[in-house]
Design a protein around this motif. Structure first.
Motif, PDB file in Angstrom:
ATOM      1  N   LYS A   1       0.827  -1.199   0.000  1.00 35.41           N
ATOM      2  CA  LYS A   1       0.000   0.000   0.000  1.00 35.41           C
ATOM      3  C   LYS A   1       0.871   1.263   0.000  1.00 35.41           C
ATOM      4  O   LYS A   1       0.661   2.175  -0.795  1.00 35.41           O
ATOM      5  CB  LYS A   1      -0.919  -0.024   1.236  1.00 35.41           C
ATOM      6  CG  LYS A   1      -1.981   1.063   1.226  1.00 35.41           C
ATOM      7  CD  LYS A   1      -2.836   1.041   2.479  1.00 35.41           C
ATOM      8  CE  LYS A   1      -2.444   2.184   3.378  1.00 35.41           C
ATOM      9  NZ  LYS A   1      -3.055   2.157   4.695  1.00 35.41           N
TER      10      LYS A   1
ATOM     11  N   SER B   1       2.647   1.750  -3.275  1.00 36.11           N
ATOM     12  CA  SER B   1       1.751   1.660  -4.430  1.00 36.11           C
ATOM     13  C   SER B   1       2.179   0.552  -5.396  1.00 36.11           C
ATOM     14  O   SER B   1       2.326   0.795  -6.599  1.00 36.11           O
ATOM     15  CB  SER B   1       1.690   2.990  -5.196  1.00 36.11           C
ATOM     16  OG  SER B   1       1.448   4.042  -4.340  1.00 36.11           O
TER      17      SER B   1
ATOM     18  N   PHE C   1      11.459   9.275   2.152  1.00 40.72           N
ATOM     19  CA  PHE C   1      10.166   9.821   2.551  1.00 40.72           C
ATOM     20  C   PHE C   1       9.135   8.702   2.730  1.00 40.72           C
ATOM     21  O   PHE C   1       8.539   8.538   3.792  1.00 40.72           O
ATOM     22  CB  PHE C   1       9.702  10.823   1.481  1.00 40.72           C
ATOM     23  CG  PHE C   1       8.289  11.298   1.650  1.00 40.72           C
ATOM     24  CD1 PHE C   1       7.846  11.829   2.856  1.00 40.72           C
ATOM     25  CD2 PHE C   1       7.391  11.242   0.576  1.00 40.72           C
ATOM     26  CE1 PHE C   1       6.539  12.277   2.995  1.00 40.72           C
ATOM     27  CE2 PHE C   1       6.098  11.695   0.709  1.00 40.72           C
ATOM     28  CZ  PHE C   1       5.674  12.210   1.920  1.00 40.72           C
TER      29      PHE C   1
ATOM     30  N   LEU D   1       9.737   6.463   5.711  1.00 39.58           N
ATOM     31  CA  LEU D   1       9.240   6.948   7.007  1.00 39.58           C
ATOM     32  C   LEU D   1       7.718   6.826   7.094  1.00 39.58           C
ATOM     33  O   LEU D   1       7.170   6.597   8.166  1.00 39.58           O
ATOM     34  CB  LEU D   1       9.676   8.394   7.239  1.00 39.58           C
ATOM     35  CG  LEU D   1      11.139   8.537   7.691  1.00 39.58           C
ATOM     36  CD1 LEU D   1      11.563   9.998   7.692  1.00 39.58           C
ATOM     37  CD2 LEU D   1      11.355   7.940   9.084  1.00 39.58           C
ATOM     38  N   ILE D   2       7.063   6.973   5.954  1.00 36.19           N
ATOM     39  CA  ILE D   2       5.607   6.760   5.961  1.00 36.19           C
ATOM     40  C   ILE D   2       5.309   5.302   6.313  1.00 36.19           C
ATOM     41  O   ILE D   2       4.399   5.003   7.086  1.00 36.19           O
ATOM     42  CB  ILE D   2       4.995   7.143   4.594  1.00 36.19           C
ATOM     43  CG1 ILE D   2       5.001   8.662   4.467  1.00 36.19           C
ATOM     44  CG2 ILE D   2       3.574   6.591   4.442  1.00 36.19           C
ATOM     45  CD1 ILE D   2       4.183   9.227   3.354  1.00 36.19           C
TER      46      ILE D   2
ATOM     47  N   VAL E   1       7.130   3.411   8.219  1.00 33.43           N
ATOM     48  CA  VAL E   1       7.323   3.305   9.671  1.00 33.43           C
ATOM     49  C   VAL E   1       6.046   3.741  10.392  1.00 33.43           C
ATOM     50  O   VAL E   1       5.539   3.050  11.281  1.00 33.43           O
ATOM     51  CB  VAL E   1       8.521   4.171  10.136  1.00 33.43           C
ATOM     52  CG1 VAL E   1       8.578   4.247  11.655  1.00 33.43           C
ATOM     53  CG2 VAL E   1       9.822   3.622   9.578  1.00 33.43           C
ATOM     54  N   ASP E   2       5.502   4.883   9.965  1.00 31.74           N
ATOM     55  CA  ASP E   2       4.276   5.405  10.564  1.00 31.74           C
ATOM     56  C   ASP E   2       3.124   4.400  10.464  1.00 31.74           C
ATOM     57  O   ASP E   2       2.405   4.168  11.426  1.00 31.74           O
ATOM     58  CB  ASP E   2       3.859   6.680   9.807  1.00 31.74           C
ATOM     59  CG  ASP E   2       3.928   7.899  10.699  1.00 31.74           C
ATOM     60  OD1 ASP E   2       4.613   7.831  11.735  1.00 31.74           O
ATOM     61  OD2 ASP E   2       3.289   8.910  10.351  1.00 31.74           O
ATOM     62  N   GLU E   3       2.961   3.852   9.270  1.00 28.28           N
ATOM     63  CA  GLU E   3       1.870   2.904   9.038  1.00 28.28           C
ATOM     64  C   GLU E   3       2.029   1.655   9.903  1.00 28.28           C
ATOM     65  O   GLU E   3       1.060   1.178  10.496  1.00 28.28           O
ATOM     66  CB  GLU E   3       1.840   2.492   7.554  1.00 28.28           C
ATOM     67  CG  GLU E   3       1.415   3.600   6.617  1.00 28.28           C
ATOM     68  CD  GLU E   3      -0.103   3.812   6.623  1.00 28.28           C
ATOM     69  OE1 GLU E   3      -0.833   2.821   6.560  1.00 28.28           O
ATOM     70  OE2 GLU E   3      -0.531   4.979   6.705  1.00 28.28           O
TER      71      GLU E   3
ATOM     72  N   GLU F   1       3.743   1.379  12.706  1.00 28.07           N
ATOM     73  CA  GLU F   1       3.582   1.731  14.121  1.00 28.07           C
ATOM     74  C   GLU F   1       2.111   1.905  14.477  1.00 28.07           C
ATOM     75  O   GLU F   1       1.658   1.440  15.526  1.00 28.07           O
ATOM     76  CB  GLU F   1       4.359   3.010  14.441  1.00 28.07           C
ATOM     77  CG  GLU F   1       5.853   2.800  14.436  1.00 28.07           C
ATOM     78  CD  GLU F   1       6.639   4.034  14.889  1.00 28.07           C
ATOM     79  OE1 GLU F   1       7.790   3.874  15.292  1.00 28.07           O
ATOM     80  OE2 GLU F   1       6.077   5.152  14.821  1.00 28.07           O
ATOM     81  N   ASN F   2       1.360   2.602  13.597  1.00 26.93           N
ATOM     82  CA  ASN F   2      -0.057   2.804  13.878  1.00 26.93           C
ATOM     83  C   ASN F   2      -0.807   1.473  13.843  1.00 26.93           C
ATOM     84  O   ASN F   2      -1.706   1.238  14.640  1.00 26.93           O
ATOM     85  CB  ASN F   2      -0.688   3.764  12.869  1.00 26.93           C
ATOM     86  CG  ASN F   2      -0.183   5.184  13.061  1.00 26.93           C
ATOM     87  OD1 ASN F   2       0.256   5.548  14.155  1.00 26.93           O
ATOM     88  ND2 ASN F   2      -0.211   5.980  12.011  1.00 26.93           N
TER      89      ASN F   2
ATOM     90  N   LYS G   1       6.353   1.277  18.872  1.00 32.23           N
ATOM     91  CA  LYS G   1       7.275   2.348  18.467  1.00 32.23           C
ATOM     92  C   LYS G   1       8.623   1.728  18.164  1.00 32.23           C
ATOM     93  O   LYS G   1       9.189   1.028  19.010  1.00 32.23           O
ATOM     94  CB  LYS G   1       7.446   3.370  19.611  1.00 32.23           C
ATOM     95  CG  LYS G   1       6.316   4.372  19.716  1.00 32.23           C
ATOM     96  CD  LYS G   1       6.736   5.708  19.120  1.00 32.23           C
ATOM     97  CE  LYS G   1       5.576   6.696  19.121  1.00 32.23           C
ATOM     98  NZ  LYS G   1       5.282   7.278  17.823  1.00 32.23           N
ATOM     99  N   PHE G   2       9.120   1.949  16.956  1.00 32.93           N
ATOM    100  CA  PHE G   2      10.465   1.481  16.631  1.00 32.93           C
ATOM    101  C   PHE G   2      11.490   2.434  17.229  1.00 32.93           C
ATOM    102  O   PHE G   2      11.224   3.626  17.399  1.00 32.93           O
ATOM    103  CB  PHE G   2      10.666   1.454  15.108  1.00 32.93           C
ATOM    104  CG  PHE G   2       9.857   0.403  14.400  1.00 32.93           C
ATOM    105  CD1 PHE G   2      10.089  -0.943  14.622  1.00 32.93           C
ATOM    106  CD2 PHE G   2       8.867   0.772  13.493  1.00 32.93           C
ATOM    107  CE1 PHE G   2       9.347  -1.914  13.949  1.00 32.93           C
ATOM    108  CE2 PHE G   2       8.123  -0.190  12.818  1.00 32.93           C
ATOM    109  CZ  PHE G   2       8.359  -1.538  13.052  1.00 32.93           C
TER     110      PHE G   2
ATOM    111  N   ILE H   1      15.207   4.410  16.923  1.00 33.27           N
ATOM    112  CA  ILE H   1      15.832   5.056  15.769  1.00 33.27           C
ATOM    113  C   ILE H   1      16.778   4.096  15.049  1.00 33.27           C
ATOM    114  O   ILE H   1      16.869   4.104  13.826  1.00 33.27           O
ATOM    115  CB  ILE H   1      16.519   6.383  16.170  1.00 33.27           C
ATOM    116  CG1 ILE H   1      16.979   7.126  14.909  1.00 33.27           C
ATOM    117  CG2 ILE H   1      17.701   6.142  17.107  1.00 33.27           C
ATOM    118  CD1 ILE H   1      17.201   8.585  15.117  1.00 33.27           C
TER     119      ILE H   1
ATOM    120  N   ILE I   1      14.817   1.859  12.815  1.00 31.08           N
ATOM    121  CA  ILE I   1      14.358   2.567  11.611  1.00 31.08           C
ATOM    122  C   ILE I   1      15.474   2.643  10.577  1.00 31.08           C
ATOM    123  O   ILE I   1      15.280   2.343   9.400  1.00 31.08           O
ATOM    124  CB  ILE I   1      13.863   3.989  11.968  1.00 31.08           C
ATOM    125  CG1 ILE I   1      12.584   3.904  12.804  1.00 31.08           C
ATOM    126  CG2 ILE I   1      13.617   4.811  10.705  1.00 31.08           C
ATOM    127  CD1 ILE I   1      12.126   5.241  13.349  1.00 31.08           C
ATOM    128  N   THR I   2      16.662   3.014  11.026  1.00 30.58           N
ATOM    129  CA  THR I   2      17.738   3.247  10.062  1.00 30.58           C
ATOM    130  C   THR I   2      18.343   1.938   9.563  1.00 30.58           C
ATOM    131  O   THR I   2      18.978   1.897   8.524  1.00 30.58           O
ATOM    132  CB  THR I   2      18.838   4.137  10.672  1.00 30.58           C
ATOM    133  OG1 THR I   2      19.161   3.625  11.977  1.00 30.58           O
ATOM    134  CG2 THR I   2      18.370   5.554  10.807  1.00 30.58           C
TER     135      THR I   2
END
Lengths: 581, 79
Positions: free
Chosen positions: B11, B14, B35, B38-39, B41-43, B45-46, B51-52, B54, B57-58
């Motif tokens: 998703k 795309s 970019f 990070l989206i 990561v947000d998806e 986490e939500n 919470k990851f 740092i 994430i990297t």
């Protein structure tokens, strides 16, 4: 917000081929990473039937782009620019170590920073026609000084307050520059929610992705009035919307209003509505009820905040709500696309949504304690300037209702017009009138011969150009002052005058005022020895009411424009008084 | 809430879910830039209410890395 950032971003890829009515150019400049803001704003514009062309300046490049008059930014020539700065970058080391320097040095730094902002703003004013929205700075909750921060001499927080206050002062009088209260945004959503240290370290992201749509929504508050896409009338239901319960069943003493917790929620909602009314938002009622039952509450209930005089149109009956909506639109003489519909009933919401997609139907929850936050979340009532006409609008519409009642009591139209004692004051544009004149060109659709839209800066320019005359008309009658409600712009050539713009606010149409204003233009043309007076009618979906005006006045069609024979005798109307300055 | 990491990845970038596998990453998914990363990561986490850190994430180079980190947060991943 309705969607999250990733949804906005993915929709933004599919809006290129949409057919959209309007166009706007938006530039975003920032001192930190604001990925996704551009995409979200473009999608939000498309939802307003507007194609948004955007320009995003390079990462933290705003200063260079502004200083270089050849930069891509100036090339892009936006209608509106959002400059979003952050306090870390702006204060540099002092953001972390504010108390490593003396209070005198802090004062000096603030002075220097304020001058820096002044320079940025004057570059904008000098080099662009864009409106500028510049953010202020959020005051971080933390201070290394802890609880004695508030005792510090010109402390860390005071520094930022001082910068914000100077910024506000320097922009207050500037017509095309607005301060976006970013500090307010942070207090609304909370610094801990906005600032994610991980996103900050990974990509200098200072507003978390979750809240980018909220920021975009705030910034759209400036774009909507620029496009003339604002709302000015709230249409309200009564039962379970303005009070709890059903008056037809519970009676005036049985409904919940005041005193009980639920009753207080309705009072609070009415207070917020009244406060919007005071700012010029029109209120109307669309309710299925027995007229007398409901009016008894409105007139007599001790805890009602809104009374009869606050409503421009009152539709309390058993008709279809959609029919009533049209009735309100006709009576108040405003387009359905300026309506907000507030009704607790889901079926009514669906009915109106389906029948009139152009109306903003609010998704009202069952809980009346949510009504106020829902109302406060609607950012469609903004104006870029509040003119006197805006502030007095509520009252003017109530006067309008009195005029209608009066009209119904007088036997014929001529008699009605005579008794209205209309006075038309024609004025040349000056800087006090410019905001209102621009506003009228932006939002007048029905009685508008050419529907040319002019921003304030353009009106200012035209009125300083001796080849143009920009004028407007204030209309008064026995019921009160309608304010500035007519505008004309004439392009003056040697022997030929062309009527570039001629418009009238819809609420004063049909009283001979349009004819009186045009007659004054004809007189003036004659006095100036003009041989030809030309006008245009550019049809749109909405300006049918002005279609026959030119031929009725005596203009003759010539190719694709209209000409008035200046040898004709000038007719003067006997029911109104005209004054020119 | 979905326990399907592949669906979330598909998703955000795309792409079709069938094009996602353990080896998928910025190397072979064109739209996987920082970019969109990070989206993602947000998806995640939500969706998984976690919470990851740092470094998590990297550190992510592939979908397999995401699954490994999710397991560290006691999320059972549908393989």
């Amino acid at each position: 917000m309705e969607k999250n950032l990733s949804e906005y971003v993915s929709i933004s890829k599919n809006i290129e081929n949409l057919k959209l009515e309007k166009t706007v150019k938006i530039a975003i400049m920032s001192s930190f990473t604001l990925n996704g803001l551009d995409e979200t704003i473009r999608v939000m514009c498309s939802e307003l039937d507007t194609r948004c062309h955007s320009y995003v300046s390079g990462y933290n490049q705003y200063n260079q782009e502004l200083l270089n008059s050849q930069s891509n930014y100036y090339d892009f020539s936006p209608n509106i620019t959002f400059l979003i700065l952050d306090i870390r970058n702006f204060l540099g080391d002092t953001f972390h170590y504010p108390y490593d320097i003396s209070d005198e040095e802090r004062k000096l730094l603030v002075k220097e920073k304020t001058e820096q902002l002044e320079n940025i703003i004057s570059l904008f004013e000098k080099n662009t026609k864009s409106k500028l929205v510049i953010s202020n700075f959020n005051i971080p909750f933390y201070s290394p000084n802890g609880i004695i921060e508030t005792k510090s001499n010109f402390g860390f927080h005071e520094m930022i307050e001082e910068i914000n206050s100077s910024l506000r002062q320097m922009c207050k009088e500037k017509n095309s520059i607005y301060v976006y209260d970013f500090n307010n945004f942070v207090s609304r959503y909370g610094e801990n929610n906005i600032f994610d240290y991980r996103q900050f370290h990974v990509g200098d992201i200072q507003i978390t992705y979750n809240l980018i749509p909220n920021l975009a929504n705030d910034l759209m508050s400036y774009v909507k009035p620029l496009l003339g896409k604002t709302r000015k009338c709230i249409v309200l239901d009564l039962d379970n919307t303005l009070w709890g319960g059903i008056v037809g069943e519970d009676g005036i003493n049985g409904i919940e209003l005041g005193h009980t917790p639920t009753g207080k929620a309705f009072v609070e909602f009415q207070k917020e509505l009244l406060s919007l009314w005071n700012q010029g938002i029109i209120l109307s009622i669309n309710s299925k009820n027995n007229f007398d039952d409901a009016m008894k509450v409105i007139r007599e209930h001790p805890d009602m905040i809104l009374r009869e005089k606050h409503f421009a149109s009152i539709q309390i009956n058993w008709n279809d709500k959609a029919e009533n909506m049209i009735q309100i639109s006709t009576e108040a003489n405003i387009g359905l696309d300026s309506f907000v519909f507030f009704d607790d009933d889901k079926l009514n919401q669906e009915r109106i949504k389906h029948e009139f997609p152009e109306i903003l139907t609010v998704n009202v929850s069952d809980d009346p304690s949510n009504f106020v936050p829902i109302l406060k979340g609607i950012n469609d009532f903004n104006v870029l300037h509040r003119t006197t006409e805006d502030s007095n609008r509520g009252e003017m519409y109530a006067q309008q209702r009195q005029r209608r009642n009066f009209e119904n009591s007088v036997s014929n139209l001529d008699e009605f017009l005579k008794q209205l004692k209309i006075k038309v004051k024609i004025k040349k544009a000056n800087k006090f009138l410019t905001p209102r004149i621009s506003q009228l060109t932006l939002k007048t659709n029905q009685f508008n011969l050419t529907t040319k839209r002019y921003q304030e800066e353009e009106i200012q320019k035209l009125s300083n150009n001796e080849n143009f005359e920009v004028g407007c008309a204030q209309v008064l009658d026995k019921f009160g002052d309608n304010g500035i409600t007519g505008v004309y712009i004439i392009e003056k050539n040697k022997n030929l005058w062309i009527i570039d713009t001629f418009l009238l606010s819809c609420r004063i149409i049909g009283r001979g005022i349009e004819t009186a204003i045009l007659t004054e233009i004809v007189k003036k043309a004659k006095q100036n020895g003009i041989t030809e007076l030309r006008a245009n009618f550019i049809p749109t979906l909405k300006n049918k009411p002005s279609e026959n005006f030119l031929s009725d006045f005596g203009f003759q069609k010539n190719n694709d424009y209209w000409i008035y024979d200046l040898n004709n005798e000038i007719k003067t109307s006997n029911h109104l008084e005209v004054e020119t300055d | 809430m979905t326990d399907n990491v592949h669906a979330i990845v598909a998703k955000v970038f795309s792409i079709s879910e069938t094009d996602v596998n353990d080896e998928s990453g910025p190397e072979n998914i064109e739209s996987w830039d920082s970019f969109n990363g990070l989206i993602l990561v947000d998806e995640l986490e939500n969706n998984f209410k976690i919470k990851f850190s740092i470094s998590e994430i990297t550190d992510v180079k592939t979908v397999a890395d995401i699954k490994r980190h999710l397991k560290n947060h006691n999320v059972s991943v549908n393989e």
